[in-house]
Design a protein around this motif. Sequence first.
Motif, short mmCIF file in Angstrom:
data_model
loop_
_atom_site.label_atom_id
_atom_site.label_comp_id
_atom_site.label_asym_id
_atom_site.label_seq_id
_atom_site.Cartn_x
_atom_site.Cartn_y
_atom_site.Cartn_z
N PHE A 205 0.84 -1.20 0.00
CA PHE A 205 0.00 0.00 0.00
C PHE A 205 0.87 1.25 0.00
O PHE A 205 0.52 2.27 -0.62
CB PHE A 205 -0.92 0.00 1.22
CG PHE A 205 -2.13 -0.89 1.07
CD1 PHE A 205 -2.23 -1.78 0.01
CD2 PHE A 205 -3.17 -0.84 1.99
CE1 PHE A 205 -3.33 -2.60 -0.11
CE2 PHE A 205 -4.27 -1.65 1.86
CZ PHE A 205 -4.36 -2.54 0.81
N GLY A 206 2.01 1.17 0.70
CA GLY A 206 2.93 2.31 0.70
C GLY A 206 3.48 2.57 -0.69
O GLY A 206 3.59 3.73 -1.14
N GLN A 207 3.80 1.47 -1.37
CA GLN A 207 4.32 1.62 -2.75
C GLN A 207 3.24 2.17 -3.67
O GLN A 207 3.51 3.03 -4.53
CB GLN A 207 4.80 0.25 -3.25
CG GLN A 207 6.02 -0.27 -2.52
CD GLN A 207 6.36 -1.71 -2.89
OE1 GLN A 207 5.52 -2.41 -3.47
NE2 GLN A 207 7.57 -2.13 -2.56
N LEU A 208 2.01 1.69 -3.50
CA LEU A 208 0.89 2.18 -4.30
C LEU A 208 0.65 3.66 -4.05
O LEU A 208 0.43 4.45 -4.99
CB LEU A 208 -0.37 1.37 -3.97
CG LEU A 208 -1.66 1.85 -4.65
CD1 LEU A 208 -1.56 1.70 -6.18
CD2 LEU A 208 -2.86 1.04 -4.11
N ASP A 209 0.71 4.03 -2.78
CA ASP A 209 0.49 5.43 -2.42
C ASP A 209 1.54 6.33 -3.08
O ASP A 209 1.22 7.40 -3.63
CB ASP A 209 0.56 5.56 -0.89
CG ASP A 209 -0.19 6.77 -0.38
OD1 ASP A 209 -1.08 7.27 -1.09
OD2 ASP A 209 0.11 7.21 0.76
N SER A 210 2.80 5.88 -3.02
CA SER A 210 3.88 6.67 -3.63
C SER A 210 3.71 6.76 -5.14
O SER A 210 3.94 7.82 -5.76
CB SER A 210 5.23 6.02 -3.29
OG SER A 210 5.46 6.04 -1.91
N MET A 211 3.32 5.65 -5.77
CA MET A 211 3.16 5.63 -7.22
C MET A 211 2.06 6.59 -7.66
O MET A 211 2.23 7.37 -8.62
CB MET A 211 2.83 4.20 -7.68
CG MET A 211 2.72 4.05 -9.20
SD MET A 211 2.27 2.36 -9.65
CE MET A 211 3.65 1.46 -8.93
N ILE A 212 0.94 6.55 -6.95
CA ILE A 212 -0.18 7.43 -7.30
C ILE A 212 0.21 8.89 -7.08
O ILE A 212 -0.12 9.78 -7.88
CB ILE A 212 -1.44 7.06 -6.51
CG1 ILE A 212 -1.95 5.67 -6.93
CG2 ILE A 212 -2.54 8.10 -6.70
CD1 ILE A 212 -3.12 5.17 -6.14
N ALA A 213 0.94 9.14 -5.99
CA ALA A 213 1.38 10.52 -5.72
C ALA A 213 2.28 11.02 -6.83
O ALA A 213 2.19 12.17 -7.28
CB ALA A 213 2.11 10.56 -4.37
N GLN A 214 3.17 10.12 -7.31
CA GLN A 214 4.08 10.50 -8.39
C GLN A 214 3.30 10.77 -9.68
O GLN A 214 3.59 11.72 -10.43
CB GLN A 214 5.11 9.40 -8.60
CG GLN A 214 6.17 9.75 -9.63
CD GLN A 214 7.22 8.65 -9.76
OE1 GLN A 214 7.14 7.63 -9.11
NE2 GLN A 214 8.20 8.89 -10.62
N MET A 215 2.32 9.92 -9.92
CA MET A 215 1.51 10.09 -11.11
C MET A 215 0.73 11.40 -11.06
O MET A 215 0.58 12.10 -12.06
CB MET A 215 0.53 8.91 -11.26
CG MET A 215 1.23 7.59 -11.62
SD MET A 215 0.09 6.20 -11.61
CE MET A 215 -0.95 6.64 -12.99
N LYS A 216 0.28 11.76 -9.86
CA LYS A 216 -0.43 13.03 -9.70
C LYS A 216 0.49 14.21 -10.02
O LYS A 216 0.10 15.19 -10.67
CB LYS A 216 -0.98 13.16 -8.28
CG LYS A 216 -2.24 12.35 -8.03
CD LYS A 216 -2.77 12.65 -6.62
CE LYS A 216 -4.11 11.96 -6.42
NZ LYS A 216 -4.66 12.26 -5.07
N GLN A 217 1.72 14.11 -9.52
CA GLN A 217 2.68 15.20 -9.78
C GLN A 217 2.98 15.31 -11.28
O GLN A 217 3.06 16.41 -11.85
CB GLN A 217 3.98 14.94 -9.00
CG GLN A 217 3.82 15.10 -7.50
CD GLN A 217 5.12 14.79 -6.77
OE1 GLN A 217 6.05 14.23 -7.36
NE2 GLN A 217 5.17 15.16 -5.50
N THR A 218 3.16 14.13 -11.93
CA THR A 218 3.43 14.14 -13.39
C THR A 218 2.25 14.72 -14.15
O THR A 218 2.40 15.52 -15.10
CB THR A 218 3.72 12.69 -13.87
OG1 THR A 218 4.82 12.17 -13.15
CG2 THR A 218 4.00 12.67 -15.38
N SER A 219 1.06 14.34 -13.73
CA SER A 219 -0.15 14.85 -14.38
C SER A 219 -0.26 16.35 -14.25
O SER A 219 -0.60 17.06 -15.21
CB SER A 219 -1.38 14.17 -13.76
OG SER A 219 -2.57 14.72 -14.29
N ALA A 220 0.06 16.85 -13.04
CA ALA A 220 -0.02 18.31 -12.82
C ALA A 220 1.01 19.04 -13.67
O ALA A 220 0.74 20.11 -14.26
CB ALA A 220 0.21 18.60 -11.33
#
Length: 465
Positions: A432-447
Amino acid sequence: MSTITALGVGSGLDLSGLLDQLRDAERGKLAPLETQKAQQQAKISAYGQLQSALTKFQDSVTKLNDASLFQSLSTNVRGDAFTATAGKTAQPGSFNVEVGQLARAGTLATQRVAAADTALTGGTETTLALTFAGLDENDQPRQVEVTLAANSTLEEIRDAINADKAAGVTASIVNDGSGYRLALNSTETGAEASIAGTNFETLVAGNLAADPGTVITQAGQDAELKVNGIDITSATNQVEGAIQGVTLNLEKTTEPDQPITLRVEQDTLKVREAVGGFVKAFNEFKGTIGKLTAFNAETGQAGDLNGDGAVRSIESRLRGALSGGAGESELRMLSEVGISLQRDGTLKLDDAKLGELVTGNMAGLGEFFAGADSKGGLAGSLNTTLGQLLDGNGIVKRSISGAESRVKSIGERYERMEVSIERTIDRYRVQFGQLDSMIAQMKQTSAYLTQQFDMLAELGSPRKK
């Protein structure tokens, strides 16, 4: 990239809540083990109740397995001049007893002295001689000597006598209004134990009161009684041997020529109580089994030992021992001594039939339960069976040990499963920690991409004039 310190912070998802749900789901696998453990613990408690009921029944059987129970005698005294107890050597019979005189202890009061706390004896150690009515081995009056310290007062003389366990008397001080007397009381009743004299007057010569008075004695006496017209004397009011195996405890004299009747007879009450206790203990045992093996069809609730093989085995063995009777004795079956087996498996006692046996055939009743000579009776057979059921290798102990072993095994499995669950949850937490980090990174890339596209759109649009 920023560091995520809590699940869901980077992704915005409720990953902590999801992890808790997964933990609850995983721990649900422990529920069957908890149920199994509780069931085995309940069985241990139930086996303990069964063991207690069996032990109580065995105690009642042991009483009936004692041949002396059916030979015991009781005494019946028609009056209050004495009480009586019957021992093992007593024989049934009727006796007329007259009590003419009670035994009493002898007393002696010395002459008076003026004060209880003034020195009376000389300046050296001396001896107080106490003379008794009985004779010694040389046919001389028996004497006991008590050592007195120099310059002893009346109080110190009293204390020295009471400190000497062999003195044969107890001492006290009496003020008769004209002075102080040393009062001696024989420790034993009877004529021979009676205190008869002292050398007190000689020891305190010159220190007596102005009016010393005289020595006052009251001789001890033996008890006097008649048993069936035979004269008997006793130094005590507890008379043994006048009637074989019977002890008489004299309490007061009887009216002249009006003897009291003493009857020595079979103690039927003890036998009745023992047989009644046997029936009661067995029925309580059956009641315990009924509660532990019950099943309620409406609620579906079953007793802790419902369907238990150990219970069936115990019932079967006891039923066989009870129905087997007493072998070759005159009375062979329980029904012949007034005990019948009911449809529900309990026993019922016919008091009237038992009463006929205890008054008319005590020997036969004793042979049925306790056996004759080397032959064992019903109680002996039952006692053997119960001993086998209850001993260290018996079915009850084995059942308890088996349940305890299962509880231990379930506990070990529970601990292993808990460790496995925690490992699984730890693995989920990492994922879940890895998933959380991946989604956070994807959000930053999207922004970032959104920002770039917006800038490109502005550059490509026509300029305003």
